[in-house]
Write a protein that holds these residues in place. Structure first.
Motif, PDB file in Angstrom:
ATOM      1  N   GLU A   1      -5.858   6.942  -4.432  1.00  0.00           N
ATOM      2  CA  GLU A   1      -6.489   5.863  -3.679  1.00  0.00           C
ATOM      3  C   GLU A   1      -5.725   5.635  -2.373  1.00  0.00           C
ATOM      4  O   GLU A   1      -4.504   5.669  -2.352  1.00  0.00           O
ATOM      5  CB  GLU A   1      -6.483   4.581  -4.510  1.00  0.00           C
ATOM      6  N   ALA A   2      -6.428   5.369  -1.291  1.00  0.00           N
ATOM      7  CA  ALA A   2      -5.799   5.181   0.015  1.00  0.00           C
ATOM      8  C   ALA A   2      -5.849   3.715   0.439  1.00  0.00           C
ATOM      9  O   ALA A   2      -6.696   2.960  -0.008  1.00  0.00           O
ATOM     10  CB  ALA A   2      -6.511   6.039   1.052  1.00  0.00           C
ATOM     11  N   GLY A   3      -4.930   3.320   1.306  1.00  0.00           N
ATOM     12  CA  GLY A   3      -4.970   1.989   1.907  1.00  0.00           C
ATOM     13  C   GLY A   3      -4.439   0.862   1.053  1.00  0.00           C
ATOM     14  O   GLY A   3      -4.775  -0.298   1.271  1.00  0.00           O
ATOM     15  N   TYR A   4      -3.602   1.163   0.076  1.00  0.00           N
ATOM     16  CA  TYR A   4      -3.127   0.118  -0.831  1.00  0.00           C
ATOM     17  C   TYR A   4      -1.631  -0.150  -0.705  1.00  0.00           C
ATOM     18  O   TYR A   4      -1.045  -0.756  -1.584  1.00  0.00           O
ATOM     19  CB  TYR A   4      -3.453   0.496  -2.279  1.00  0.00           C
ATOM     20  N   ARG A   5      -1.017   0.261   0.383  1.00  0.00           N
ATOM     21  CA  ARG A   5       0.426   0.104   0.563  1.00  0.00           C
ATOM     22  C   ARG A   5       0.845  -1.350   0.345  1.00  0.00           C
ATOM     23  O   ARG A   5       0.356  -2.256   1.015  1.00  0.00           O
ATOM     24  CB  ARG A   5       0.831   0.567   1.944  1.00  0.00           C
TER      25      ARG A   5
ATOM     26  N   THR B   1       3.790   4.405  -1.012  1.00  0.00           N
ATOM     27  CA  THR B   1       4.040   3.868   0.317  1.00  0.00           C
ATOM     28  C   THR B   1       3.174   4.564   1.364  1.00  0.00           C
ATOM     29  O   THR B   1       3.338   4.348   2.546  1.00  0.00           O
ATOM     30  CB  THR B   1       5.527   4.034   0.696  1.00  0.00           C
ATOM     31  N   GLY B   2       2.284   5.389   0.908  1.00  0.00           N
ATOM     32  CA  GLY B   2       1.375   6.125   1.780  1.00  0.00           C
ATOM     33  C   GLY B   2       0.443   6.957   0.931  1.00  0.00           C
ATOM     34  O   GLY B   2       0.344   6.757  -0.282  1.00  0.00           O
ATOM     35  N   PRO B   3      -0.250   7.909   1.552  1.00  0.00           N
ATOM     36  CA  PRO B   3      -1.172   8.765   0.798  1.00  0.00           C
ATOM     37  C   PRO B   3      -0.454   9.517  -0.312  1.00  0.00           C
ATOM     38  O   PRO B   3       0.724   9.849  -0.186  1.00  0.00           O
ATOM     39  CB  PRO B   3      -1.689   9.740   1.854  1.00  0.00           C
ATOM     40  N   PHE B   4      -1.171   9.771  -1.408  1.00  0.00           N
ATOM     41  CA  PHE B   4      -0.583  10.532  -2.509  1.00  0.00           C
ATOM     42  C   PHE B   4      -1.635  11.401  -3.175  1.00  0.00           C
ATOM     43  O   PHE B   4      -2.830  11.168  -3.039  1.00  0.00           O
ATOM     44  CB  PHE B   4       0.099   9.615  -3.530  1.00  0.00           C
TER      45      PHE B   4
END
Length: 90
Positions: free
Chosen positions: A64-68, A21-24
């Motif tokens: 990976e970022a931006g995939y919420r 649901t956010g950065p990981f």
């Protein structure tokens, strides 16, 4: 997001896909083999594709970022194991 953690043996994926649901961040211990991040569309039932993001030694990396809400991920080990892993994030 359920926080996946556990241990992988040779040439095996984690059993569950996770949807951040956010950065990981992904952490692994010093076991042998390459830990790869795989992705598939949210709600898909396929095997997904390798993102090219890998951890080959002990440490951590940004996921990976931006995939919420758009993607699900899982970790796959190639080579020998076992390798302990954990995903940190929200």
């Amino acid at each position: 997001m359920a926080i996946p953690e556990g241990s992988l043996t040779a040439a095996s994926p984690t059993s569950d896909w996770f949807a951040p649901t956010g950065p990981f961040r992904i952490w692994r211990d010093g076991g042998t083999g390459t830990l790869a991040l795989h992705e598939r569309a949210a709600g898909d039932t396929g095997n997904g594709v390798d993102t090219g993001a890998t951890l080959t030694a002990a440490g951590s990396m940004q996921g990976e970022a931006g995939y919420r809400g758009k993607s699900e991920f899982r970790l796959v080990l190639t080579g020998s194991g076992p390798v302990a892993f954990k995903v940190f994030g929200s």
